[in-house]
Design a protein around this motif. Structure first.
Motif, PDB file in Angstrom:
ATOM      1  N   ARG A 286       0.811  -1.218   0.000  1.00  0.00           N
ATOM      2  CA  ARG A 286       0.000   0.000   0.000  1.00  0.00           C
ATOM      3  C   ARG A 286       0.846   1.270   0.000  1.00  0.00           C
ATOM      4  NH1 ARG A 286      -4.686  -0.844   4.473  1.00  0.00           N
ATOM      5  NH2 ARG A 286      -5.671   0.900   3.398  1.00  0.00           N
ATOM      6  N   ILE A 287       0.383   2.265  -0.742  1.00  0.00           N
ATOM      7  CA  ILE A 287       0.932   3.622  -0.653  1.00  0.00           C
ATOM      8  C   ILE A 287      -0.190   4.459  -0.064  1.00  0.00           C
ATOM      9  CG2 ILE A 287       1.854   5.605  -1.902  1.00  0.00           C
ATOM     10  CD1 ILE A 287       2.669   3.763  -4.145  1.00  0.00           C
ATOM     11  N   GLN A 288      -0.078   4.791   1.225  1.00  0.00           N
ATOM     12  CA  GLN A 288      -1.119   5.599   1.859  1.00  0.00           C
ATOM     13  C   GLN A 288      -0.621   7.034   1.997  1.00  0.00           C
ATOM     14  OE1 GLN A 288      -1.726   2.580   5.125  1.00  0.00           O
ATOM     15  NE2 GLN A 288      -3.845   3.182   4.786  1.00  0.00           N
ATOM     16  N   VAL A 289      -1.479   7.972   1.684  1.00  0.00           N
ATOM     17  CA  VAL A 289      -1.060   9.375   1.701  1.00  0.00           C
ATOM     18  C   VAL A 289      -1.293   9.975   3.086  1.00  0.00           C
ATOM     19  CG1 VAL A 289      -1.461  11.664   0.723  1.00  0.00           C
ATOM     20  CG2 VAL A 289      -1.488   9.640  -0.759  1.00  0.00           C
ATOM     21  N   LEU A 290      -0.217  10.519   3.673  1.00  0.00           N
ATOM     22  CA  LEU A 290      -0.325  11.215   4.961  1.00  0.00           C
ATOM     23  C   LEU A 290      -0.740  12.661   4.748  1.00  0.00           C
ATOM     24  CD1 LEU A 290       2.955   9.995   6.685  1.00  0.00           C
ATOM     25  CD2 LEU A 290       0.624   9.264   7.210  1.00  0.00           C
ATOM     26  N   GLU A 291      -0.157  13.263   3.747  1.00  0.00           N
ATOM     27  CA  GLU A 291      -0.446  14.679   3.486  1.00  0.00           C
ATOM     28  C   GLU A 291       0.077  15.057   2.108  1.00  0.00           C
ATOM     29  OE1 GLU A 291       1.879  17.690   5.320  1.00  0.00           O
ATOM     30  OE2 GLU A 291       3.743  16.587   5.112  1.00  0.00           O
ATOM     31  N   PHE A 292      -0.428  16.190   1.631  1.00  0.00           N
ATOM     32  CA  PHE A 292       0.141  16.824   0.441  1.00  0.00           C
ATOM     33  C   PHE A 292       0.770  18.140   0.852  1.00  0.00           C
ATOM     34  CE2 PHE A 292      -3.532  14.597  -1.669  1.00  0.00           C
ATOM     35  CZ  PHE A 292      -2.762  13.683  -2.371  1.00  0.00           C
ATOM     36  N   ASN A 293       1.863  18.485   0.189  1.00  0.00           N
ATOM     37  CA  ASN A 293       2.360  19.850   0.244  1.00  0.00           C
ATOM     38  C   ASN A 293       2.351  20.376  -1.189  1.00  0.00           C
ATOM     39  OD1 ASN A 293       2.876  19.881   3.043  1.00  0.00           O
ATOM     40  ND2 ASN A 293       4.815  18.843   2.728  1.00  0.00           N
ATOM     41  N   ALA A 294       2.144  21.661  -1.319  1.00  0.00           N
ATOM     42  CA  ALA A 294       1.990  22.252  -2.643  1.00  0.00           C
ATOM     43  C   ALA A 294       3.269  22.946  -3.082  1.00  0.00           C
ATOM     44  CB  ALA A 294       0.820  23.239  -2.632  1.00  0.00           C
ATOM     45  N   ARG A 295       4.415  22.343  -2.750  1.00  0.00           N
ATOM     46  CA  ARG A 295       5.713  22.998  -2.949  1.00  0.00           C
ATOM     47  C   ARG A 295       6.802  21.949  -2.772  1.00  0.00           C
ATOM     48  NH1 ARG A 295       7.410  22.120   1.994  1.00  0.00           N
ATOM     49  NH2 ARG A 295       5.776  21.948   3.536  1.00  0.00           N
ATOM     50  N   PHE A 296       8.021  22.344  -3.082  1.00  0.00           N
ATOM     51  CA  PHE A 296       9.163  21.468  -2.824  1.00  0.00           C
ATOM     52  C   PHE A 296       9.342  21.298  -1.317  1.00  0.00           C
ATOM     53  CE2 PHE A 296      10.676  23.057  -7.029  1.00  0.00           C
ATOM     54  CZ  PHE A 296      10.944  21.830  -7.614  1.00  0.00           C
ATOM     55  N   GLY A 297       9.858  20.149  -0.899  1.00  0.00           N
ATOM     56  CA  GLY A 297      10.141  19.908   0.514  1.00  0.00           C
ATOM     57  C   GLY A 297      11.437  20.588   0.939  1.00  0.00           C
ATOM     58  N   ASP A 298      11.515  20.835   2.228  1.00  0.00           N
ATOM     59  CA  ASP A 298      12.731  21.394   2.801  1.00  0.00           C
ATOM     60  C   ASP A 298      12.995  20.592   4.069  1.00  0.00           C
ATOM     61  OD1 ASP A 298      14.805  22.933   3.642  1.00  0.00           O
ATOM     62  OD2 ASP A 298      13.730  24.833   3.659  1.00  0.00           O
ATOM     63  N   PRO A 299      14.022  19.776   4.165  1.00  0.00           N
ATOM     64  CA  PRO A 299      15.265  19.790   3.394  1.00  0.00           C
ATOM     65  C   PRO A 299      15.353  18.852   2.185  1.00  0.00           C
ATOM     66  CG  PRO A 299      15.535  18.284   5.233  1.00  0.00           C
ATOM     67  CD  PRO A 299      14.115  18.814   5.301  1.00  0.00           C
ATOM     68  N   GLU A 300      14.252  18.218   1.752  1.00  0.00           N
ATOM     69  CA  GLU A 300      14.392  17.240   0.670  1.00  0.00           C
ATOM     70  C   GLU A 300      14.984  17.854  -0.603  1.00  0.00           C
ATOM     71  OE1 GLU A 300      11.713  17.631   2.583  1.00  0.00           O
ATOM     72  OE2 GLU A 300      10.678  15.739   2.963  1.00  0.00           O
ATOM     73  N   THR A 301      14.595  19.091  -0.891  1.00  0.00           N
ATOM     74  CA  THR A 301      15.076  19.739  -2.117  1.00  0.00           C
ATOM     75  C   THR A 301      16.600  19.847  -2.131  1.00  0.00           C
ATOM     76  OG1 THR A 301      13.051  21.003  -2.151  1.00  0.00           O
ATOM     77  CG2 THR A 301      14.839  21.844  -3.506  1.00  0.00           C
ATOM     78  N   GLU A 302      17.166  20.156  -0.969  1.00  0.00           N
ATOM     79  CA  GLU A 302      18.617  20.307  -0.872  1.00  0.00           C
ATOM     80  C   GLU A 302      19.321  18.968  -1.105  1.00  0.00           C
ATOM     81  OE1 GLU A 302      16.184  21.701   1.030  1.00  0.00           O
ATOM     82  OE2 GLU A 302      17.103  22.737   2.710  1.00  0.00           O
ATOM     83  N   ILE A 303      18.598  17.860  -0.869  1.00  0.00           N
ATOM     84  CA  ILE A 303      19.181  16.532  -1.026  1.00  0.00           C
ATOM     85  C   ILE A 303      19.016  16.028  -2.462  1.00  0.00           C
ATOM     86  CG2 ILE A 303      18.975  14.124  -0.216  1.00  0.00           C
ATOM     87  CD1 ILE A 303      17.957  15.471   2.496  1.00  0.00           C
ATOM     88  N   VAL A 304      17.875  16.368  -3.078  1.00  0.00           N
ATOM     89  CA  VAL A 304      17.560  15.818  -4.404  1.00  0.00           C
ATOM     90  C   VAL A 304      18.123  16.656  -5.555  1.00  0.00           C
ATOM     91  CG1 VAL A 304      15.623  15.560  -5.999  1.00  0.00           C
ATOM     92  CG2 VAL A 304      15.532  14.494  -3.766  1.00  0.00           C
ATOM     93  N   LEU A 305      18.039  17.978  -5.447  1.00  0.00           N
ATOM     94  CA  LEU A 305      18.407  18.810  -6.606  1.00  0.00           C
ATOM     95  C   LEU A 305      19.828  18.552  -7.100  1.00  0.00           C
ATOM     96  CD1 LEU A 305      16.972  22.439  -6.408  1.00  0.00           C
ATOM     97  CD2 LEU A 305      16.302  20.558  -7.885  1.00  0.00           C
ATOM     98  N   PRO A 306      20.809  18.378  -6.179  1.00  0.00           N
ATOM     99  CA  PRO A 306      22.166  18.141  -6.685  1.00  0.00           C
ATOM    100  C   PRO A 306      22.311  16.820  -7.444  1.00  0.00           C
ATOM    101  CG  PRO A 306      22.230  18.932  -4.419  1.00  0.00           C
ATOM    102  CD  PRO A 306      20.800  18.608  -4.721  1.00  0.00           C
ATOM    103  N   LEU A 307      21.337  15.913  -7.313  1.00  0.00           N
ATOM    104  CA  LEU A 307      21.407  14.652  -8.052  1.00  0.00           C
ATOM    105  C   LEU A 307      20.887  14.798  -9.476  1.00  0.00           C
ATOM    106  CD1 LEU A 307      20.133  12.004  -5.477  1.00  0.00           C
ATOM    107  CD2 LEU A 307      22.478  12.678  -6.019  1.00  0.00           C
ATOM    108  N   LEU A 308      20.122  15.862  -9.726  1.00  0.00           N
ATOM    109  CA  LEU A 308      19.530  16.047 -11.048  1.00  0.00           C
ATOM    110  C   LEU A 308      20.511  16.826 -11.902  1.00  0.00           C
ATOM    111  CD1 LEU A 308      15.969  17.222  -9.950  1.00  0.00           C
ATOM    112  CD2 LEU A 308      16.861  14.895 -10.172  1.00  0.00           C
ATOM    113  N   GLY A 309      20.375  16.697 -13.191  1.00  0.00           N
ATOM    114  CA  GLY A 309      21.129  17.594 -14.060  1.00  0.00           C
ATOM    115  C   GLY A 309      20.509  18.973 -13.911  1.00  0.00           C
ATOM    116  N   ASP A 310      20.137  19.563 -14.996  1.00  0.00           N
ATOM    117  CA  ASP A 310      19.593  20.912 -14.976  1.00  0.00           C
ATOM    118  C   ASP A 310      18.074  20.874 -14.711  1.00  0.00           C
ATOM    119  OD1 ASP A 310      18.898  23.485 -15.413  1.00  0.00           O
ATOM    120  OD2 ASP A 310      19.640  23.592 -17.480  1.00  0.00           O
ATOM    121  N   PRO A 311      17.607  21.427 -13.583  1.00  0.00           N
ATOM    122  CA  PRO A 311      16.153  21.406 -13.330  1.00  0.00           C
ATOM    123  C   PRO A 311      15.380  22.481 -14.091  1.00  0.00           C
ATOM    124  CG  PRO A 311      17.259  22.495 -11.508  1.00  0.00           C
ATOM    125  CD  PRO A 311      18.342  22.036 -12.466  1.00  0.00           C
TER     126      PRO A 311
END
Ligand code: AMP
Ligand code: GLY
Length: 425
Positions: A286-311
């Motif tokens: 199961r994938i159960q949803v706890l919540e939605f956010n309408a934006r990038f996460g913080d600190p998740e963005t700082e962890i994920v963006l450097p893994l991507l090429g050009d966003p």
């Protein structure tokens, strides 16, 4: 999509680590000529120019963006989304990545989000919405055992209380609904069943109709090691979450959660453009949803963006309602980020004093994104918030990224510095 000019001017709205990471990634993009931040922090000042504006003042941001001939605005914080900053940009004819105010209710009203999920059959905890304390009390007493009590509105990540029994749930309800400890956002509560499983943060870049998934992150919300202490805005995280088939989860999340949300939001004439953050609990299949956010996460963005090429192409296409790109390929398979706070966060926040060791941490192969800082005189950086910085490192495995991130942290210092030692352990 129309082909972008090759020296775009991008304005990032916000002042935290997420915005430093977004500004940093935009500044590295071959498509971007200049980055501005409103109001930004000590970190954004190293990659662009800060504008002293309030994140919720859409009119002032639009005026400044027009004046500076900004080609793309990227909205970071929930408060800016809820204040209608995207709407203000659109009214001024400025391309903007970020949810409009009414689409942002997926985050700013848990009651709206829960009702939407139950309408379209998205798997989520059973719940009730209460505007009146008597009804909330009766619900708790008729559901003995653990429950989660949540403020309906925005509460800086501190509005959810996992209560072990009815007594605690009654106390929390009293604090929110009667004493008003979280102000208006807590006057209405959602009470829901407690879910078990592995929590992950999932991210979809959305253009109103289509979406592309980014890598999922495991986030640590409690202040102390062993998941003890108070809820915080986030103490660190890692990617990819252990034991997870990332491609399969993202594919299912796209089909079972993101696509139905986008369809329903379009039907409600609130098309969702921006980053949809799905806080999910995984258990069994199961994938159960706890919540939605309408934006990038913080600190998740700082962890994920450097893994991507050009966003930037993703941000542009989403803002234009013309997302055609495939999911991004990753530059490295894993990343870990550890947040350093100033004691006694989250109880209190104090300002002042320098941060030492930024260059040394960079030499150790880390990226340091500043969260609560101000640009001081002559390139110095001053502490200005509870969560001060995040030290992240990428690597061929979570273990390698982890040891690199912690060795970077050992080179950093500021008065009252503290961090969890068990991120990604
Ligand atoms: P939220 O603000 O809804 O994301 O809740 C904050 C945190 O509380 C989540 O990240 C979870 O760790 C926890 N939480 C929220 N809802 C539940 C639930 N129904 N069951 C268990 N934990 C929950
Ligand atoms: N990391 C949790 C949040 O951004 O809300």
């Amino acid at each position: 999509m129309t082909s972008p000019p090759h020296s775009l001017r991008v304005l990032v709205v916000g002042s935290g680590g997420r915005e430093h990471a977004l500004a940093w990634a935009c500044a590295r993009s071959p498509l971007v000529g200049e980055v501005l931040a409103a109001p930004g922090n000590g970190g954004t000042a190293t990659v662009g120019r800060n504008l002293q504006l309030s994140v919720t003042d859409g009119v002032a941001i639009a005026r400044a963006a027009l004046e500076a001939r900004v080609d793309l605005v990227v909205v970071g914080p929930d408060a800016a989304i809820a204040a209608g900053v995207t709407d203000a940009m659109e009214q001024a004819g400025i391309l903007c990545f970020g949810a409009r105010r009414l689409a942002g209710e997926l985050e700013s009203s848990k009651a709206f989000a829960k009702r939407l999920m139950s309408r379209v059959g998205i798997d989520t905890a059973a719940f009730g919405v209460f505007h009146e304390v008597g009804a909330a009390r009766r619900h708790i007493l008729s559901h003995p055992g653990p429950v989660v009590v949540k403020a309906d509105g925005l509460a800086l990540g501190k509005g959810a209380f996992v209560c072990p029994d009815s007594e605690v749930a009654l106390q929390v309800t009293e604090r929110l609904m009667v004493r008003g400890e979280l102000g208006d956002p807590g006057r209405t509560v959602v009470i829901e069943e407690v879910l078990d499983g592995t929590e992950v943060s999932l991210f979809a870049i959305c253009d109103g109709q289509r979406a592309v998934m980014l890598p999922p992150v495991c986030d640590y919300k409690r202040a102390f090691d062993g998941d003890l202490g108070d809820m915080t805005g986030g103490m660190g995280g890692y990617c990819p979450p252990r034991g997870l088939d990332v491609e399969a989860i993202n594919q299912r999340a796209l089909e079972e959660v993101v696509t139905p949300v986008l369809a329903e939001m379009s039907r409600l004439r609130r098309p969702f453009q921006g980053c949809l953050y799905v806080g999910a609990m995984l258990s069994g299949t199961r994938i159960q949803v706890l919540e939605f956010n309408a934006r990038f996460g913080d600190p998740e963005t700082e962890i994920v963006l450097p893994l991507l090429g050009d966003p930037v192409p993703y941000l542009l296409q989403a803002a234009q309602g013309a997302l055609e790109l495939p999911a991004p390929a990753l530059l490295e398979p894993a990343a870990v980020g550890v947040v350093a706070v100033r004691e006694p966060y989250p109880q209190a926040v104090s300002k002042g004093g320098p941060i030492e060791g930024l260059a040394e941490a960079a030499r150790a192969g880390c990226l340091v994104f500043q969260m609560g800082t101000l640009a001081g005189a002559a390139g110095a950086v001053e502490v200005a918030g509870g969560r001060v910085l995040i030290c992240m490192a990428a690597g061929e495995s979570v273990a390698r990224a982890r040891s690199r991130a912690y060795s970077g942290l050992e080179r950093l210092s500021f008065a009252g510095m503290r961090y969890r030692s068990d991120i990604a352990a």
